[in-house]
Scaffold this motif. Structure first.
Motif, PDB file in Angstrom:
ATOM      1  N   TRP A 198       0.798  -1.074   0.030  1.00 57.81           N
ATOM      2  CA  TRP A 198      -0.122   0.067   0.021  1.00 57.81           C
ATOM      3  C   TRP A 198       1.048   1.209   0.073  1.00 57.81           C
ATOM      4  O   TRP A 198       0.649   2.224  -0.476  1.00 57.81           O
ATOM      5  N   VAL A 199       2.106   1.264   0.685  1.00 54.84           N
ATOM      6  CA  VAL A 199       2.924   2.357   0.631  1.00 54.84           C
ATOM      7  C   VAL A 199       3.235   2.525  -0.712  1.00 54.84           C
ATOM      8  O   VAL A 199       3.384   3.840  -1.261  1.00 54.84           O
ATOM      9  N   LEU A 200       3.829   1.645  -1.695  1.00 58.81           N
ATOM     10  CA  LEU A 200       4.485   1.432  -2.968  1.00 58.81           C
ATOM     11  C   LEU A 200       3.053   2.401  -3.790  1.00 58.81           C
ATOM     12  O   LEU A 200       3.272   3.202  -4.557  1.00 58.81           O
ATOM     13  N   ALA A 201       1.759   1.798  -3.551  1.00 58.00           N
ATOM     14  CA  ALA A 201       0.915   2.449  -4.322  1.00 58.00           C
ATOM     15  C   ALA A 201       0.619   3.613  -3.920  1.00 58.00           C
ATOM     16  O   ALA A 201       0.218   4.446  -4.845  1.00 58.00           O
ATOM     17  N   GLU A 202       0.760   4.158  -2.942  1.00 58.70           N
ATOM     18  CA  GLU A 202       0.583   5.664  -2.306  1.00 58.70           C
ATOM     19  C   GLU A 202       1.632   6.528  -2.966  1.00 58.70           C
ATOM     20  O   GLU A 202       1.672   7.733  -3.355  1.00 58.70           O
ATOM     21  N   MET A 203       2.926   6.019  -3.043  1.00 59.73           N
ATOM     22  CA  MET A 203       4.065   6.654  -3.523  1.00 59.73           C
ATOM     23  C   MET A 203       3.794   6.970  -5.090  1.00 59.73           C
ATOM     24  O   MET A 203       4.257   8.087  -5.423  1.00 59.73           O
ATOM     25  N   ARG A 204       3.454   5.988  -5.720  1.00 59.22           N
ATOM     26  CA  ARG A 204       3.001   6.054  -7.085  1.00 59.22           C
ATOM     27  C   ARG A 204       2.027   6.997  -7.368  1.00 59.22           C
ATOM     28  O   ARG A 204       2.196   7.975  -8.418  1.00 59.22           O
ATOM     29  N   SER A 205       0.841   7.063  -6.656  1.00 60.76           N
ATOM     30  CA  SER A 205      -0.104   8.106  -6.659  1.00 60.76           C
ATOM     31  C   SER A 205       0.561   9.621  -6.490  1.00 60.76           C
ATOM     32  O   SER A 205       0.073  10.478  -7.117  1.00 60.76           O
ATOM     33  N   ILE A 206       1.254   9.742  -5.602  1.00 59.78           N
ATOM     34  CA  ILE A 206       1.493  11.123  -5.169  1.00 59.78           C
ATOM     35  C   ILE A 206       2.523  11.522  -6.322  1.00 59.78           C
ATOM     36  O   ILE A 206       2.298  12.719  -6.946  1.00 59.78           O
ATOM     37  N   CYS A 207       3.215  10.605  -7.066  1.00 57.13           N
ATOM     38  CA  CYS A 207       4.025  11.121  -7.944  1.00 57.13           C
ATOM     39  C   CYS A 207       3.312  11.484  -9.410  1.00 57.13           C
ATOM     40  O   CYS A 207       3.492  12.505  -9.931  1.00 57.13           O
ATOM     41  N   ALA A 208       2.242  10.795  -9.491  1.00 59.25           N
ATOM     42  CA  ALA A 208       1.188  10.997 -10.521  1.00 59.25           C
ATOM     43  C   ALA A 208       0.598  12.174 -10.394  1.00 59.25           C
ATOM     44  O   ALA A 208       0.494  12.932 -11.274  1.00 59.25           O
ATOM     45  N   ARG A 209       0.080  12.642  -9.049  1.00 54.85           N
ATOM     46  CA  ARG A 209      -0.496  13.799  -8.748  1.00 54.85           C
ATOM     47  C   ARG A 209       0.278  15.158  -9.188  1.00 54.85           C
ATOM     48  O   ARG A 209      -0.179  16.040  -9.485  1.00 54.85           O
ATOM     49  N   HIS A 210       1.504  14.947  -9.180  1.00 52.60           N
ATOM     50  CA  HIS A 210       2.440  15.954  -9.293  1.00 52.60           C
ATOM     51  C   HIS A 210       3.347  15.913 -10.442  1.00 52.60           C
ATOM     52  O   HIS A 210       4.137  16.799 -10.692  1.00 52.60           O
ATOM     53  N   ASP A 211       2.866  14.843 -11.302  1.00 48.67           N
ATOM     54  CA  ASP A 211       3.454  15.006 -12.686  1.00 48.67           C
ATOM     55  C   ASP A 211       4.909  14.636 -12.549  1.00 48.67           C
ATOM     56  O   ASP A 211       5.914  15.278 -13.235  1.00 48.67           O
ATOM     57  N   VAL A 212       5.415  13.738 -11.683  1.00 49.38           N
ATOM     58  CA  VAL A 212       6.748  13.118 -11.585  1.00 49.38           C
ATOM     59  C   VAL A 212       6.886  12.008 -11.863  1.00 49.38           C
ATOM     60  O   VAL A 212       5.977  11.088 -11.479  1.00 49.38           O
ATOM     61  N   LEU A 213       8.053  11.714 -12.778  1.00 52.44           N
ATOM     62  CA  LEU A 213       8.173  10.160 -13.437  1.00 52.44           C
ATOM     63  C   LEU A 213       8.536   9.503 -12.306  1.00 52.44           C
ATOM     64  O   LEU A 213       9.191   9.789 -11.397  1.00 52.44           O
ATOM     65  N   PHE A 214       7.790   8.140 -12.395  1.00 49.84           N
ATOM     66  CA  PHE A 214       8.023   7.328 -11.525  1.00 49.84           C
ATOM     67  C   PHE A 214       8.771   6.089 -12.053  1.00 49.84           C
ATOM     68  O   PHE A 214       8.189   5.442 -12.974  1.00 49.84           O
ATOM     69  N   ILE A 215      10.058   5.701 -11.514  1.00 55.13           N
ATOM     70  CA  ILE A 215      10.860   4.629 -11.942  1.00 55.13           C
ATOM     71  C   ILE A 215      11.079   3.559 -11.044  1.00 55.13           C
ATOM     72  O   ILE A 215      11.469   3.729  -9.865  1.00 55.13           O
ATOM     73  N   ALA A 216      10.404   2.369 -11.341  1.00 53.39           N
ATOM     74  CA  ALA A 216      10.618   1.320 -10.525  1.00 53.39           C
ATOM     75  C   ALA A 216      11.812   0.291 -11.023  1.00 53.39           C
ATOM     76  O   ALA A 216      12.073   0.046 -12.309  1.00 53.39           O
ATOM     77  N   ASP A 217      12.905   0.097 -10.199  1.00 51.38           N
ATOM     78  CA  ASP A 217      14.105  -0.518 -10.333  1.00 51.38           C
ATOM     79  C   ASP A 217      13.726  -1.992  -9.797  1.00 51.38           C
ATOM     80  O   ASP A 217      13.876  -2.307  -8.603  1.00 51.38           O
ATOM     81  N   GLU A 218      13.236  -2.882 -10.978  1.00 53.51           N
ATOM     82  CA  GLU A 218      12.637  -4.355 -10.751  1.00 53.51           C
ATOM     83  C   GLU A 218      14.012  -5.125 -10.974  1.00 53.51           C
ATOM     84  O   GLU A 218      13.856  -6.494 -11.535  1.00 53.51           O
ATOM     85  N   VAL A 219      15.247  -4.537 -11.184  1.00 49.68           N
ATOM     86  CA  VAL A 219      16.133  -5.514 -11.410  1.00 49.68           C
ATOM     87  C   VAL A 219      16.546  -6.868 -10.638  1.00 49.68           C
ATOM     88  O   VAL A 219      16.455  -7.917 -11.052  1.00 49.68           O
ATOM     89  N   MET A 220      16.268  -6.591  -9.104  1.00 50.38           N
ATOM     90  CA  MET A 220      16.233  -7.764  -8.335  1.00 50.38           C
ATOM     91  C   MET A 220      14.776  -8.193  -8.054  1.00 50.38           C
ATOM     92  O   MET A 220      14.617  -9.443  -7.890  1.00 50.38           O
ATOM     93  N   THR A 221      14.122  -7.301  -7.863  1.00 45.58           N
ATOM     94  CA  THR A 221      12.651  -7.594  -7.405  1.00 45.58           C
ATOM     95  C   THR A 221      11.887  -8.331  -8.616  1.00 45.58           C
ATOM     96  O   THR A 221      10.871  -9.184  -8.208  1.00 45.58           O
ATOM     97  N   GLY A 222      12.225  -8.271  -9.637  1.00 44.53           N
ATOM     98  CA  GLY A 222      11.474  -8.676 -10.708  1.00 44.53           C
ATOM     99  C   GLY A 222      11.564 -10.434 -10.980  1.00 44.53           C
ATOM    100  O   GLY A 222      12.481 -11.084 -10.411  1.00 44.53           O
ATOM    101  N   TRP A 223      10.806 -10.990 -11.765  1.00 45.25           N
ATOM    102  CA  TRP A 223      10.787 -12.431 -12.285  1.00 45.25           C
ATOM    103  C   TRP A 223      10.670 -13.288 -11.042  1.00 45.25           C
ATOM    104  O   TRP A 223      11.387 -14.499 -10.798  1.00 45.25           O
ATOM    105  N   GLY A 224       9.900 -12.791 -10.190  1.00 44.81           N
ATOM    106  CA  GLY A 224       9.218 -13.910  -9.169  1.00 44.81           C
ATOM    107  C   GLY A 224       9.685 -14.007  -7.599  1.00 44.81           C
ATOM    108  O   GLY A 224       9.452 -14.521  -6.913  1.00 44.81           O
ATOM    109  N   ARG A 225      10.822 -13.276  -7.624  1.00 40.91           N
ATOM    110  CA  ARG A 225      11.558 -13.103  -6.275  1.00 40.91           C
ATOM    111  C   ARG A 225      10.587 -12.703  -5.113  1.00 40.91           C
ATOM    112  O   ARG A 225      10.603 -13.203  -4.054  1.00 40.91           O
ATOM    113  N   THR A 226       9.802 -11.800  -5.223  1.00 41.09           N
ATOM    114  CA  THR A 226       8.842 -11.245  -4.308  1.00 41.09           C
ATOM    115  C   THR A 226       7.633 -11.883  -4.291  1.00 41.09           C
ATOM    116  O   THR A 226       6.712 -11.725  -3.356  1.00 41.09           O
ATOM    117  N   GLY A 227       7.391 -12.963  -5.302  1.00 43.13           N
ATOM    118  CA  GLY A 227       6.337 -13.901  -5.124  1.00 43.13           C
ATOM    119  C   GLY A 227       5.252 -13.540  -6.270  1.00 43.13           C
ATOM    120  O   GLY A 227       4.385 -14.395  -6.518  1.00 43.13           O
TER     121      GLY A 227
END
Length: 418
Positions: free
Chosen positions: A213-242
């Motif tokens: 929910w914190v990640l979702a809120e951070m994304r919403s804040i960036c969208a509201r202020h027109d700030v680009l949101f970059i997700a570094d999924e280098v480690m978290t991608g491809w199933g590591r987080t479930g």
């Protein structure tokens, strides 16, 4: 102090300590082997890259087949089938707003590309912005740009003069989530170019976990202020987080996402940076000055792309999610057995990643515990590499119950012996 006989200078290795460096001759599934038959369980997926196991037959077959047809091609103004196939499949499995795929060759460079995309976007639309927001304790790589957006400390102290300034948002520790969101809101009002995060879990920063929910809120804040949101999924991608990508758990669609490590199943170096159409459109012009000037010689190497395409086929055709769920449950069970041990604090798990902090007087990345633990596990047939006094287990999804039992038995023994 004797000088090493090998001319090889290993990364993140203090050769002056004289620790042995095993010579690995081959690997299969979750095991590494020396020529004399000595074996080790690869409990950290060879630095978080190996997902389905070493030498997976389908990926190895794809590499062999592609090596007979096209080994390398300049990718500036030329293309090839493995890259086109891979890009199309990546677009298919990621959210619809992500429409463009830029190839590179490592996690660090995929983040460098993301940062340059963000600044290039604002520059090309005539609203130049230069500030980047980062999350405290984060780590995004070892190139100049990625060190700049990561935690400042022992990793990069010698190169401080080269790093650019960023604005740091406090990590959302439990009970402090709102402070993080308030700080991000305030920083976004200053119109920075982008905010970069490791979604749900910080890797080298100590396997720190925060809720979806914190990640979702951070994304919403960036969208509201027109700030680009970059997700570094280098480690978290491809199933590591479930889940295939960590952002999936928060229903978050980044403006830019960085992928590497498990992209090829860990077989070959390759990375991609995906972005939304407006970022590409800002660079699309008859004006050559608006070209996105970034590349490396091995951009979209055909053999690496073929390996990645085979990896995505494994995800499509085999019960990968079931393997991830089974491993996640097993990790939770093993971790719970140590939850009452006073020597192990803050046991935590996210998907297939399990971590804990060992109580020592000199906690932190330079804790003297880490080298002793590495040697202890190595002598017991297990490859683990603690982050200071933070111990984590992140094995390939093919690890067997017996192998995982051996890993956790070694961890339990180490609490008393080391």
């Amino acid at each position: 102090m004797s000088t090493p006989t090998s001319p090889v200078w290993h990364p993140f290795t203090q050769h002056g300590l004289g620790d042995p460096i095993p010579l690995i001759s081959h690997a299969k599934d979750a095991k590494l082997y020396a020529a004399d038959g000595t074996s080790w369980i690869d409990a950290i997926s060879s630095w978080w890259v190996t997902t389905h196991g070493h030498a997976h037959p389908r990926i190895m077959a794809a590499i062999r087949d592609q090596s007979e047809k096209l080994d390398q091609l300049i990718f500036a103004g030329w293309t090839h089938e493995p890259a086109e196939t891979l890009a199309a499949e990546l677009i298919r499995i990621t959210p619809a707003p992500l429409t463009r795929v830029f190839f590179s060759d490592s996690g660090s460079t995929s983040v460098e590309v993301a940062l340059k995309m963000a600044l290039g976007y604002w520059y090309n639309i005539g609203e130049p912005r230069s500030r980047i927001l980062v999350l405290d304790h984060s780590y995004h790589g070892d190139t100049i740009g990625t060190m700049s957006v990561g935690e400042r400390g022992v990793y990069n102290r010698a190169w401080q003069p080269l790093l650019f300034d960023v604005d740091t948002i406090p990590f959302p520790h439990e009970g402090m989530e709102q402070a993080t969101l308030d700080a991000l809101e305030a920083a976004c009002r200053q119109k920075p170019a982008a905010f970069i995060v490791e979604p749900l879990i910080l890797g080298a920063g100590g396997m720190l976990i925060y809720p979806a929910w914190v990640l979702a809120e951070m994304r919403s804040i960036c969208a509201r202020h027109d700030v680009l949101f970059i997700a570094d999924e280098v480690m978290t991608g491809w199933g590591r987080t479930g889940t295939r990508f960590a952002c999936d758990q928060a229903g978050v669609i980044p403006d830019i996402v960085c992928l590497s490590k498990g992209l090829t199943g860990g077989a070959l170096p390759l990375a991609v940076t995906l972005c939304i159409e407006p970022i590409f459109a800002a660079h699309y012009s008859t004006d050559r000055a608006k070209t996105f000037y970034h590349s490396s010689s091995y951009t979209a190497n055909p053999i690496a792309c073929a390996a990645a395409a085979a990896n995505l086929a494994i995800w499509r055709d085999e019960p990968v999610q079931q393997r991830i769920d089974t491993l996640a449950d097993a990790q939770a069970a093993h971790l719970s057995l140590l939850s009452q041990d006073p020597r192990a604090q803050n046991p935590r798990r996210l998907g297939t990643i399990a971590a804990l902090d060992i109580v020592v007087p000199d906690a932190g990345y330079l804790s003297t515990l880490a080298p002793r633990l590495i040697a202890f596990y190595r002598d017991r047939g297990v490859l683990l590499r603690p982050l200071g006094n933070t111990l984590y287990v992140m094995p390939p999804y093919c690890i067997t119950p017996d192998e995982l039992e051996q890993v956790w038995s070694a961890i339990k023994a180490s609490l008393g012996a080391v």
